[in-house]
Scaffold this motif. Structure first.
Motif, mmCIF file in Angstrom:
data_model
loop_
_atom_site.group_PDB
_atom_site.id
_atom_site.type_symbol
_atom_site.label_atom_id
_atom_site.label_comp_id
_atom_site.label_asym_id
_atom_site.label_seq_id
_atom_site.Cartn_x
_atom_site.Cartn_y
_atom_site.Cartn_z
ATOM 1 N N GLU A 96 0.470 -1.425 -0.197
ATOM 2 C CA GLU A 96 0.008 0.019 -0.187
ATOM 3 C C GLU A 96 0.726 1.802 -0.036
ATOM 4 O OE1 GLU A 96 -2.779 -0.228 -1.122
ATOM 5 O OE2 GLU A 96 -3.357 -1.915 -0.283
ATOM 6 N N LEU A 97 2.002 1.516 0.684
ATOM 7 C CA LEU A 97 2.935 2.392 0.286
ATOM 8 C C LEU A 97 3.708 3.163 -0.667
ATOM 9 C CD1 LEU A 97 4.204 4.071 2.866
ATOM 10 C CD2 LEU A 97 6.237 2.731 3.053
ATOM 11 N N ILE A 172 4.981 8.091 4.134
ATOM 12 C CA ILE A 172 5.034 8.045 5.917
ATOM 13 C C ILE A 172 4.253 6.457 7.073
ATOM 14 C CG2 ILE A 172 4.755 8.921 7.881
ATOM 15 C CD1 ILE A 172 5.209 11.648 7.547
ATOM 16 N N HIS A 173 5.202 5.740 7.093
ATOM 17 C CA HIS A 173 4.872 4.639 7.584
ATOM 18 C C HIS A 173 5.077 4.697 8.806
ATOM 19 C CE1 HIS A 173 6.097 0.314 8.069
ATOM 20 N NE2 HIS A 173 5.315 -0.310 7.598
ATOM 21 N N SER A 174 4.306 4.132 9.279
ATOM 22 C CA SER A 174 3.913 4.199 10.989
ATOM 23 C C SER A 174 3.238 2.255 10.690
ATOM 24 C CB SER A 174 2.895 4.589 11.176
ATOM 25 O OG SER A 174 2.151 4.213 13.229
ATOM 26 N N THR A 175 3.939 2.050 12.293
ATOM 27 C CA THR A 175 4.138 0.679 12.920
ATOM 28 C C THR A 175 2.966 0.304 14.026
ATOM 29 O OG1 THR A 175 5.849 0.299 13.929
ATOM 30 C CG2 THR A 175 5.761 -0.308 10.978
ATOM 31 N N PRO A 191 4.013 16.890 -1.678
ATOM 32 C CA PRO A 191 2.443 17.275 -2.386
ATOM 33 C C PRO A 191 2.036 15.947 -3.266
ATOM 34 C CG PRO A 191 3.738 19.388 -2.507
ATOM 35 C CD PRO A 191 3.764 18.247 -1.981
ATOM 36 N N GLY A 192 1.302 14.740 -3.420
ATOM 37 C CA GLY A 192 1.021 13.393 -3.848
ATOM 38 C C GLY A 192 1.315 12.053 -3.133
ATOM 39 N N GLY A 193 2.185 12.735 -1.490
ATOM 40 C CA GLY A 193 2.971 12.139 -0.865
ATOM 41 C C GLY A 193 1.864 10.292 -0.427
ATOM 42 N N VAL A 194 2.004 9.905 0.051
ATOM 43 C CA VAL A 194 1.327 8.676 0.783
ATOM 44 C C VAL A 194 2.082 8.799 2.645
ATOM 45 C CG1 VAL A 194 0.414 6.076 0.990
ATOM 46 C CG2 VAL A 194 0.569 7.716 -0.974
ATOM 47 N N VAL A 195 0.186 8.709 2.961
ATOM 48 C CA VAL A 195 0.834 8.473 4.750
ATOM 49 C C VAL A 195 -0.210 6.452 4.447
ATOM 50 C CG1 VAL A 195 0.907 8.512 6.990
ATOM 51 C CG2 VAL A 195 1.441 10.583 5.150
ATOM 52 N N VAL A 196 0.587 5.778 5.393
ATOM 53 C CA VAL A 196 0.239 4.109 5.287
ATOM 54 C C VAL A 196 0.559 3.976 7.403
ATOM 55 C CG1 VAL A 196 0.453 1.654 5.798
ATOM 56 C CG2 VAL A 196 0.114 3.384 3.317
ATOM 57 N N THR A 197 -1.088 3.809 7.715
ATOM 58 C CA THR A 197 -0.648 4.351 9.581
ATOM 59 C C THR A 197 -2.010 2.979 9.929
ATOM 60 O OG1 THR A 197 -0.825 4.883 11.316
ATOM 61 C CG2 THR A 197 -2.175 5.831 9.770
ATOM 62 N N ARG A 210 -4.718 4.674 4.307
ATOM 63 C CA ARG A 210 -3.321 4.843 3.390
ATOM 64 C C ARG A 210 -4.731 6.178 2.635
ATOM 65 N NH1 ARG A 210 -2.608 5.323 -2.418
ATOM 66 N NH2 ARG A 210 -0.621 4.585 -2.705
ATOM 67 N N LEU A 211 -3.065 7.294 3.191
ATOM 68 C CA LEU A 211 -4.345 8.513 2.841
ATOM 69 C C LEU A 211 -2.693 8.696 1.829
ATOM 70 C CD1 LEU A 211 -4.047 10.290 6.495
ATOM 71 C CD2 LEU A 211 -6.279 9.930 4.710
#
Length: 374
Positions: A96-97, A172-175, A191-197, A210-211
């Motif tokens: 997803e990242l 940005i990836h959070s565990t 801009p256009g980047g992804v956050v998965v948490t 997934r943001l």
């Protein structure tokens, strides 16, 4: 073929190489905590030197493995506070990242060091920054990363604030799970980047979010893409289920079978969105578990409720105290979920506004379910 090997076999070529170069067992400490109902804490300590077969079975399973209890304090109740994540779920999160060559990544919650090692193996250590709040855990991860000759940039601090020196990040990836997405994460994503948490409510720690960050002054939108339960970020851990307050108790029958309050993860996820701040727990008398087993609820602010599983139609099955009637709210929330067609959690999404306000929606941002800013 063990569980870990099966996960690797299903990966694409790029991630397969990273998982082979940085196998999970390389990043696990010699002491693990294995679930054991016979122990007061619910976990049994396993030393690699004394029980190598048990240690290796846990290390090679497609399951999470606990590496710390009670933030490392001795004599605690036995609450897991750090772990090695489930390999198949890690693979899902990394998929997803959607990293690409040249991307920079902030890995929040170094833990054992395994996910930052995978990212470093895939992108190169100079592209990855990992941050851990616990200095003891961070030191152990550093030793294992150095031994594996994988060298992401490392920081010790509260990952809720991100790590501004390395920003902006493409990913940005959070565990660790959050109840509110930190504004700093959105601000530090290109801009256009992804956050998965992992994301959840006090009622249901259940969603993988997934943001996509659209840039300064614009909303970030995303969907929940998977069922995932992770340990909470320390500063966002939900309150415990406290004893009832001193207010007048109201007793009555339950309008529904209490089993339906946690019928499945999708029901629990939806209910949690509709009952802000409410935390569940289960209680029973070991001498009579069938007759006394019940769900208890608390909002941490003086409201409390209890519903008995057996004989729930009886006039004394439910007790509620405080300004909120928590069991009534749970029943209404489940009825709402049924009326919406029993949506799975992947039909929900979240919007983070530039001022930090956050709301969850169903099917699209125009169908707001509730404010979850916290």
């Amino acid at each position: 073929m063990n569980g870990y090997a099966k996960v690797i076999a299903e990966l694409d070529a790029e991630w397969r190489g990273a998982f082979e170069r940085a196998p999970r067992h390389t990043f696990l400490p010699d002491t693990l905590w294995i679930p054991d109902d016979g122990e007061p804490s619910g976990y049994r300590r396993v030393e690699r030197s004394r029980e190598p077969d048990v240690w290796w079975d846990a290390a090679n399973a497609d399951d999470s493995v606990v590496t710390q209890l009670d933030d490392g304090a001795s004599g605690g109740p036995g609450v897991p506070t750090s772990s090695g994540s489930m390999p198949s779920l890690v693979a899902t999160m990394l998929r997803e990242l959607a990293v690409e060559d040249g991307h920079t990544v902030l890995d929040v919650g170094t833990g054992t060091g395994w996910t930052s090692a995978l990212l470093a193996a895939r992108l190169g250590g100079e592209q990855v920054t990992t941050i851990e709040i616990d200095p003891v855990v961070a030191a152990g991860a550093a030793r294992r990363l150095e031994a594996a000759r994988l060298d992401p940039r490392r920081a010790v601090g509260d990952g809720l604030g991100g790590w501004r020196p390395g920003a902006p990040y493409d990913r940005i990836h959070s565990t660790a799970a959050v109840r509110t997405v930190p504004k700093a994460w959105i601000e530090q994503t290109a801009p256009g980047g992804v956050v998965v948490t992992p994301w959840g409510t006090p009622y249901a720690n259940a969603g993988l979010l997934r943001l996509v960050a659209e840039g300064a002054g614009r909303d970030a939108h995303g969907r929940f893409v998977e069922n995932a339960a992770f340990m909470w970020m320390r500063a966002q851990r939900p309150h415990g289920v406290t004893a009832p307050g001193s207010g007048r108790a109201k007793a009555g029958a339950s309008p529904m079978d209490p089993d339906l309050a946690e019928e499945n993860v999708h029901a629990a996820f939806a209910i949690g969105l509709r009952v802000p701040g409410v935390r569940p727990a289960h209680r029973w008398d070991r001498a009579d578990p069938g007759g006394t087993y019940r769900i208890e609820l608390s909002d941490g602010d003086g409201s409390w409720a209890s519903a008995r599983y057996r004989r729930w139609e009886a006039g004394d099955a439910v007790t509620q105290v405080g300004p909120r009637r928590l069991w009534g709210e749970i029943c209404e929330a489940r009825e709402w979920w049924v009326e919406q067609g029993r949506p799975e959690l992947t039909r929900f999404g979240l919007t983070v506004q530039p001022d930090g306000r956050q709301c969850v929606w169903l099917d699209g941002p125009e169908h707001v379910v509730g404010d979850v800013t916290g």
